[in-house]
Every structure is written in structure tokens, then in C-alpha cells.
Motif scaffolding. Structure first.
Motif, PDB file in Angstrom:
ATOM      1  N   ILE A 123       0.839  -1.126   0.025  1.00  0.00           N
ATOM      2  CA  ILE A 123       0.036  -0.123   0.016  1.00  0.00           C
ATOM      3  C   ILE A 123       1.152   1.206   0.016  1.00  0.00           C
ATOM      4  CG2 ILE A 123      -0.175  -0.105   2.624  1.00  0.00           C
ATOM      5  CD1 ILE A 123      -3.045   1.080   2.172  1.00  0.00           C
ATOM      6  N   SER A 124       0.677   2.041  -0.874  1.00  0.00           N
ATOM      7  CA  SER A 124       1.503   3.312  -1.043  1.00  0.00           C
ATOM      8  C   SER A 124       0.773   4.406  -1.171  1.00  0.00           C
ATOM      9  CB  SER A 124       2.615   3.088  -1.945  1.00  0.00           C
ATOM     10  OG  SER A 124       2.144   3.105  -3.232  1.00  0.00           O
ATOM     11  N   SER A 125       1.128   5.600  -0.772  1.00  0.00           N
ATOM     12  CA  SER A 125       0.393   7.020  -1.019  1.00  0.00           C
ATOM     13  C   SER A 125       1.492   7.940  -1.914  1.00  0.00           C
ATOM     14  CB  SER A 125       0.219   7.824   0.108  1.00  0.00           C
ATOM     15  OG  SER A 125      -0.164   8.969   0.034  1.00  0.00           O
ATOM     16  N   THR A 126       1.080   8.001  -3.110  1.00  0.00           N
ATOM     17  CA  THR A 126       1.806   8.651  -4.100  1.00  0.00           C
ATOM     18  C   THR A 126       1.529  10.361  -3.880  1.00  0.00           C
ATOM     19  OG1 THR A 126      -0.146   8.428  -5.780  1.00  0.00           O
ATOM     20  CG2 THR A 126       1.902   7.124  -5.915  1.00  0.00           C
ATOM     21  N   LYS A 127       0.603  10.852  -2.792  1.00  0.00           N
ATOM     22  CA  LYS A 127       0.787  12.188  -2.489  1.00  0.00           C
ATOM     23  C   LYS A 127       2.071  12.609  -1.987  1.00  0.00           C
ATOM     24  CE  LYS A 127      -4.523  12.201  -1.494  1.00  0.00           C
ATOM     25  NZ  LYS A 127      -4.955  10.927  -1.721  1.00  0.00           N
ATOM     26  N   SER A 128       2.702  11.633  -1.472  1.00  0.00           N
ATOM     27  CA  SER A 128       4.116  12.291  -0.961  1.00  0.00           C
ATOM     28  C   SER A 128       4.763  12.894  -2.162  1.00  0.00           C
ATOM     29  CB  SER A 128       4.735  10.824  -0.460  1.00  0.00           C
ATOM     30  OG  SER A 128       4.962   9.769  -1.353  1.00  0.00           O
ATOM     31  N   MET A 129       4.569  12.364  -3.481  1.00  0.00           N
ATOM     32  CA  MET A 129       5.064  12.914  -4.594  1.00  0.00           C
ATOM     33  C   MET A 129       4.302  14.118  -5.260  1.00  0.00           C
ATOM     34  SD  MET A 129       6.733   9.339  -6.185  1.00  0.00           S
ATOM     35  CE  MET A 129       5.435   8.449  -5.806  1.00  0.00           C
ATOM     36  N   HIS A 130       3.326  13.812  -5.459  1.00  0.00           N
ATOM     37  CA  HIS A 130       2.448  14.671  -6.388  1.00  0.00           C
ATOM     38  C   HIS A 130       1.568  15.768  -5.427  1.00  0.00           C
ATOM     39  CE1 HIS A 130      -0.978  12.026  -5.805  1.00  0.00           C
ATOM     40  NE2 HIS A 130      -0.253  11.108  -6.692  1.00  0.00           N
ATOM     41  N   ALA A 131       1.533  15.239  -4.050  1.00  0.00           N
ATOM     42  CA  ALA A 131       0.427  15.893  -3.429  1.00  0.00           C
ATOM     43  C   ALA A 131      -0.924  15.801  -3.379  1.00  0.00           C
ATOM     44  CB  ALA A 131       1.058  17.777  -3.346  1.00  0.00           C
ATOM     45  N   HIS A 132      -1.781  16.386  -2.509  1.00  0.00           N
ATOM     46  CA  HIS A 132      -3.414  16.171  -2.556  1.00  0.00           C
ATOM     47  C   HIS A 132      -3.803  17.062  -3.814  1.00  0.00           C
ATOM     48  CE1 HIS A 132      -7.016  14.780  -1.218  1.00  0.00           C
ATOM     49  NE2 HIS A 132      -6.833  14.905  -0.152  1.00  0.00           N
TER      50      HIS A 132
ATOM     51  N   LEU B 146       1.817  -1.369   7.956  1.00  0.00           N
ATOM     52  CA  LEU B 146       1.501  -2.296   6.689  1.00  0.00           C
ATOM     53  C   LEU B 146       2.810  -1.818   5.869  1.00  0.00           C
ATOM     54  CD1 LEU B 146      -1.964  -0.463   6.135  1.00  0.00           C
ATOM     55  CD2 LEU B 146      -1.496  -3.059   6.850  1.00  0.00           C
ATOM     56  N   ASP B 147       2.940  -2.724   4.657  1.00  0.00           N
ATOM     57  CA  ASP B 147       4.146  -2.560   3.617  1.00  0.00           C
ATOM     58  C   ASP B 147       3.784  -1.211   2.922  1.00  0.00           C
ATOM     59  OD1 ASP B 147       6.107  -2.474   1.839  1.00  0.00           O
ATOM     60  OD2 ASP B 147       5.562  -4.698   1.146  1.00  0.00           O
ATOM     61  N   VAL B 148       4.341  -0.323   3.276  1.00  0.00           N
ATOM     62  CA  VAL B 148       3.855   1.061   2.491  1.00  0.00           C
ATOM     63  C   VAL B 148       4.977   1.269   1.491  1.00  0.00           C
ATOM     64  CG1 VAL B 148       2.812   2.089   4.680  1.00  0.00           C
ATOM     65  CG2 VAL B 148       5.041   2.513   4.088  1.00  0.00           C
ATOM     66  N   VAL B 149       5.668   0.427   1.112  1.00  0.00           N
ATOM     67  CA  VAL B 149       6.549   0.637  -0.097  1.00  0.00           C
ATOM     68  C   VAL B 149       7.345   1.736   0.072  1.00  0.00           C
ATOM     69  CG1 VAL B 149       6.804   0.397  -2.618  1.00  0.00           C
ATOM     70  CG2 VAL B 149       4.836  -0.180  -1.579  1.00  0.00           C
ATOM     71  N   PRO B 150       8.237   1.865   1.112  1.00  0.00           N
ATOM     72  CA  PRO B 150       9.122   2.960   1.782  1.00  0.00           C
ATOM     73  C   PRO B 150      10.037   3.576   0.792  1.00  0.00           C
ATOM     74  CG  PRO B 150       9.383   1.229   3.011  1.00  0.00           C
ATOM     75  CD  PRO B 150       8.406   0.868   2.226  1.00  0.00           C
ATOM     76  N   ASN B 151       9.815   4.716   0.379  1.00  0.00           N
ATOM     77  CA  ASN B 151      11.083   5.586  -0.289  1.00  0.00           C
ATOM     78  C   ASN B 151      11.524   5.093  -1.784  1.00  0.00           C
ATOM     79  OD1 ASN B 151      10.999   7.507   1.740  1.00  0.00           O
ATOM     80  ND2 ASN B 151      12.195   6.067   3.047  1.00  0.00           N
ATOM     81  N   VAL B 152      11.328   3.890  -1.824  1.00  0.00           N
ATOM     82  CA  VAL B 152      12.035   3.355  -3.365  1.00  0.00           C
ATOM     83  C   VAL B 152      10.783   2.392  -3.697  1.00  0.00           C
ATOM     84  CG1 VAL B 152      13.735   1.948  -4.211  1.00  0.00           C
ATOM     85  CG2 VAL B 152      14.079   3.160  -2.268  1.00  0.00           C
ATOM     86  N   ALA B 153      10.654   2.500  -5.113  1.00  0.00           N
ATOM     87  CA  ALA B 153       9.876   1.931  -5.949  1.00  0.00           C
ATOM     88  C   ALA B 153      10.372   0.159  -5.921  1.00  0.00           C
ATOM     89  CB  ALA B 153       9.587   2.368  -7.439  1.00  0.00           C
TER      90      ALA B 153
END
Lengths: 85, 403
Positions: free
Chosen positions: B322-331, B368-375
Motif C-alpha cells: 500500500i503506498s501513497s503517491t501524495k508524497s510525490m504529487h501532493a493532494h 503495513l508494507d507502505v513501499v517506503p521511499n523506493v519503487a
């Protein structure tokens, strides 16, 4: 520039034409200016001369401002500039 | 019922001006959040955002169009041109009569409102440009899109804050699924990055001053973005017959309402939406490999969403990503679900999971496995895209890898 030339410049810009291509007998329809273009032109004229043009798009013929040709528009603006100055 | 596939995608957002640019940035875990640039920004306490930079509208639109198009409409049309070109569709005849456009949007022409309020209140002007209303109305983008591409079927705009795009795309899915139309154009856009827009959000005290760090223990709020993403949803048979390239299949969706609080999220509302989407798509929970989280980076959302995922998926919650791409493109608020759907397509089609960047400290409440920092490379068959809005209105989409 005279009021006439300033009004023609605004109409020409709206119609994407050279001022020399705008004739006094042209209607706005002749120049390809639609209803949105008309209200935008009136806005530009109001800004240019700092006047208020009494025009209601719902009943153009009832308005105390004749938009039937470039000539009548110029005459209307000249009158308004005189009255409102 | 018709199978629904995605045959075109387009975007412009802080990560890129096209889908390939955006996906490349997601693969590289690049951050699109930067210092905001607009008038009066020095009067804000929040000065970062996912702003679209190096953008010159005059290379995209003519003078008459620019007089009528607010920024959110411009972004919509740029994304739509890319999506419809990729789909390779021309809308004429019966297809034009049936195909429509459903978009998500929350703020409408916020920049137009801001500039004109400033003009009449601050500058004391008594005259505004005649196009203020047609520029700022929330449906302006959908209408201009319909005009540019000759879409004459069911067309409207959905406004459910942060879930707007997901609600819109679910509705478009339903129309194609039910056979009302073989093609719908859908997605969402937003552009609230102006003084008044950010000032209003500041007031709520949920914004971060430095970064969006979803699921990280030291997260300190959301960061606002802008942009658009647009998709072509098409009846599979219609797409197959014309040999269209298929990006992914939209398998189902669910919508729920928390009916509890105007800003605080609810675990039950979120869980019911995810469960509902699985049921609608006839997907077993163990098949889900990736969830694009709502993941706003606020204390409340991320822990509530994590708890809802744990409830819905049980032991499988520890195996899915589970990842949040808002960390990159924002909300992107009303456009966010649309941009985030791109990450789901990348997971399914390319087998690349976009990371949650800015992740610094594990939070036991978001375990959870949030796929931290690296694709990460992984084969994924099913992806969910979550959106949980202010007002407690939730919409979750389920997508399948197309085989």
C-alpha cells in the motif's frame, strides 16, 4: 486617438482583424463577433473609457444603446463619454 | 454486463506534463512538492505545494480560449488531449451521441474567484470581466472537454471533495458497464493553489509546512497539489474490435458514506467501501496485490486507513503493498483519485509499485508494507484505489491487470 478609432481598435481586436478591415456599416455579426464576444467588447469599452454601458444581453433592442452597427456603437459611446464625463 | 477497460490516459501534475513523465517520476520516487509561487504567497504560513511549474498556457491555448479557461479547465484539456490521442478515438455519429464526460472537481475556478474578489474588494474595482461565471463554474472543464472532442452523451461534474474523481470514474464505469454508452471520458482536475485557496486550507490546521510523509510516525499534515488526469473508459468488445491498446480493466467500485463527521474519517466507512469494491468486482481479498492509499499524511487519515485495511484484509494485509503517491504529487483534492489511478495502472501493467516517499519513522498504528521511499518491482493482478473525502464520502475503485 479619437473615440471612433479607439472603439474600432477594440472591436478589431475582438474580431481578430486589422482596424482597417472594420467598416462603419459592418454589424458585429459581419465581423464574426458572437454574443460572448459582444459582452467582452462592451467590457473592454467600459474599461477603456471608464464609463458604464447600459446594455442587457437579454433584450438588446430595449437597451438604451444601439449595437446594430459599428457606426451606432461609436455614436453611443461618444454620447456616453460626454454624459458621464 | 459489459467489461470495462481503460484505453487512454493523460495527465499534467507536479510530477510531469504527460503520463510517461509522471510514471517515470513515480518510479524514481521523485518529489514534485516545491515552494509555491503566486501573488501574496508571503502572507501565507503554508508555502509549499505540488504546483505545476514551467507551465506556459500560451503554448497550449489561444487568446480567446485563455479568456474563458481557468487553470483547472486548462489542465483538464491538456490531460484529455493526451488520453484521447492514446485511445485513438474520433467522436462522430452515434459514438459522439452516446459518449460523454464525467469529471471530479472540488474547488472550481478558484484562481478566477480569487483574482476577481481581489479586484472588487481589495482594489475597489466595480467592474469584472464578463466571463467570470463561465470560467469559475465547476462544470466548465467538463463542458469545454465535451466541446473540444464532440462528446454529446451524459456529461456532468461530481463534487465530493477528495473523493470527487473516484466518484466520477465510478459513475463513468457504471455507464459503460451497464451498456448506456460504449465510451466515457472521465477523471478529474483541481487548481486551488492561489492565495485564497491555500489561506482557507491553512485555517483548518491540517497542512504540513515542510513535506507530505504518509504513514511515517513523524508525519505532520497534508500538502496541496494541482493538475488533472483524464481516462478513456471503454466497453471491452468495442476496444477489442478496433484493436485498441488496453492499459487495465476497471473491475468494480463501491461508494459509502460515514454519516458521522464533517472532517474526521471513519474506519468503518473506509472498510465498507473497500469491501464493497471487492464484492462488486467479484475479487477475493487475497488477490489484491496493491492499494493506492488515500494516505494524506495527516495523523487521522493514515492511522484510520491502516486500521480499515487491516480489518478488511485480515492476515493478507501484511502481504499486500500500500503506498501513497501524495508524497510525490501532493493532494490534488478533487483531481487526486485520477492522478492516483495512474499508479494503479503502472502497478498492473508495468509491474512497478510507486513508493511512499518521505517515509522516515515506522508508526505502529500504520504497520503495513507502505513501499517506503523506493519503487518496487512486483507482479500485481488486482489493485484498489482509495479515496476518503471530507464529509465522510468514500469511493474505492478496483482494477485488474488486463490479460
Amino acid at each position: 486617438m479619437s473615440i471612433k478609432d479607439r472603439v474600432i481598435a477594440i472591436i478589431a481586436e475582438q474580431a481578430v482583424l486589422e482596424p482597417s478591415d472594420v467598416a462603419l456599416d459592418n454589424t458585429l455579426e459581419d465581423l464574426g463577433i458572437d454574443s460572448l464576444g459582444l459582452v467582452e467588447s462592451i467590457f473592454a469599452i467600459e474599461e477603456e473609457f471608464d464609463i458604464s454601458v447600459p446594455f442587457n444581453a437579454n433584450e438588446p433592442s430595449e437597451s438604451d444603446f444601439d449595437i446594430s452597427s459599428v457606426r451606432t456603437i461609436i455614436a453611443g459611446i461618444e454620447r456616453l463619454v460626454k454624459e458621464q464625463s | 454486463m459489459k467489461r470495462v477497460v481503460i484505453t487512454g490516459a493523460g495527465t499534467i501534475n507536479a510530477l510531469g506534463a504527460t503520463v510517461p513523465q509522471t510514471l517515470e517520476a513515480m518510479r524514481e520516487g521523485r518529489c514534485g512538492i516545491s515552494e509555491l509561487e503566486f501573488r501574496d504567497v508571503e502572507r501565507l504560513s503554508i508555502r509549499i505545494g505540488g504546483q505545476v511549474k514551467n507551465y506556459d498556457p500560451e503554448t497550449r491555448f489561444n487568446r480567446q480560449q485563455l479568456a474563458l479557461f481557468d487553470r483547472f479547465t486548462q489542465f483538464t484539456l491538456i490531460a484529455a488531449r493526451e488520453a484521447i490521442a492514446q485511445a485513438g478515438l474520433e467522436f462522430s455519429g452515434e459514438l459522439a451521441a452516446r459518449a460523454g464526460v464525467i469529471l471530479g472537481n472540488s474547488g472550481g475556478g478558484m484562481t478566477t474567484l480569487d483574482e476577481n474578489y481581489r479586484s472588487v474588494y481589495e482594489d475597489g474595482k466595480n467592474r469584472v470581466h464578463p466571463f467570470v461565471v463561465p470560467k469559475l463554474m465547476n462544470n466548465a472543464a467538463a463542458s469545454h472537454l465535451s466541446m473540444e472532442f464532440n462528446l454529446k452523451g451524459p456529461s456532468f461534474t461530481v463534487s465530493t471533495a477528495c473523493a470527487s474523481s473516484n466518484h466520477a470514474m465510478a459513475q463513468a464505469f457504471q455507464m459503460v458497464h451497464g451498456g448506456i454508452t460504449p465510451v466515457m471520458v472521465t477523471g478529474g482536475s483541481e487548481s486551488m493553489l492561489c492565495f485564497g485557496g491555500v489561506k482557507a486550507w491553512e485555517g483548518l490546521r491540517v497542512m504540513s509546512r515542510d513535506a507530505c510523509r504518509p504513514f511515517s510516525a513523524n508525519r505532520n499534515g497534508m500538502v496541496q497539489g494541482e493538475g488533472a488526469a483524464i481516462f478513456v473508459f471503454e466497453d471491452y468488445e468495442h476496444a477489442r474490435k478496433r484493436g485498441a491498446e488496453i492499459l487495465a480493466e476497471v473491475a468494480g467500485f463501491a461508494m459509502t458514506s460515514d454519516a458521522s463527521d464533517i472532517v474526521m474519517p471513519s474506519k468503518q466507512g473506509a472498510a465498507r467501501a473497500m469491501q464493497g469494491a471487492l464484492k462488486d468486482a467479484r475479487i477475493n481479498r487475497d488477490e489484491v496485490g496493491y492499494i493506492n492509499a488515500h494516505g494524506t499524511g495527516t495523523a487521522a487519515n493514515d492511522k484510520t486507513e491502516s486500521a480499515a485495511v487491516a480489518d478488511v484484509f485480515g492476515a493478507h494485509a501484511d502481504r499486500l503493498m500500500i503506498s501513497s503517491t501524495k508524497s510525490m504529487h501532493a493532494h490534488l483534492i478533487g483531481g487526486t483519485g485520477a492522478v492516483e489511478l495512474l499508479a494503479c495502472i503502472m502497478a498492473l501493467r508495468d509491474g512497478i509499485i510507486a513508493p511512499t516517499i518521505g517515509y522516515q519513522e515506522p508508526d505502529p498504528e500504520c504497520a503495513l508494507d507502505v513501499v517506503p521511499n523506493v519503487a518496487r518491482e512486483a507482479k500485481v493482478d488486482v489493485a484498489l484505489s482509495n479515496a476518503f473525502a471530507f464529509g465522510g464520502l468514500n469511493a474505492v475503485l478496483a482494477l485488474r491487470r488486463f490479460t
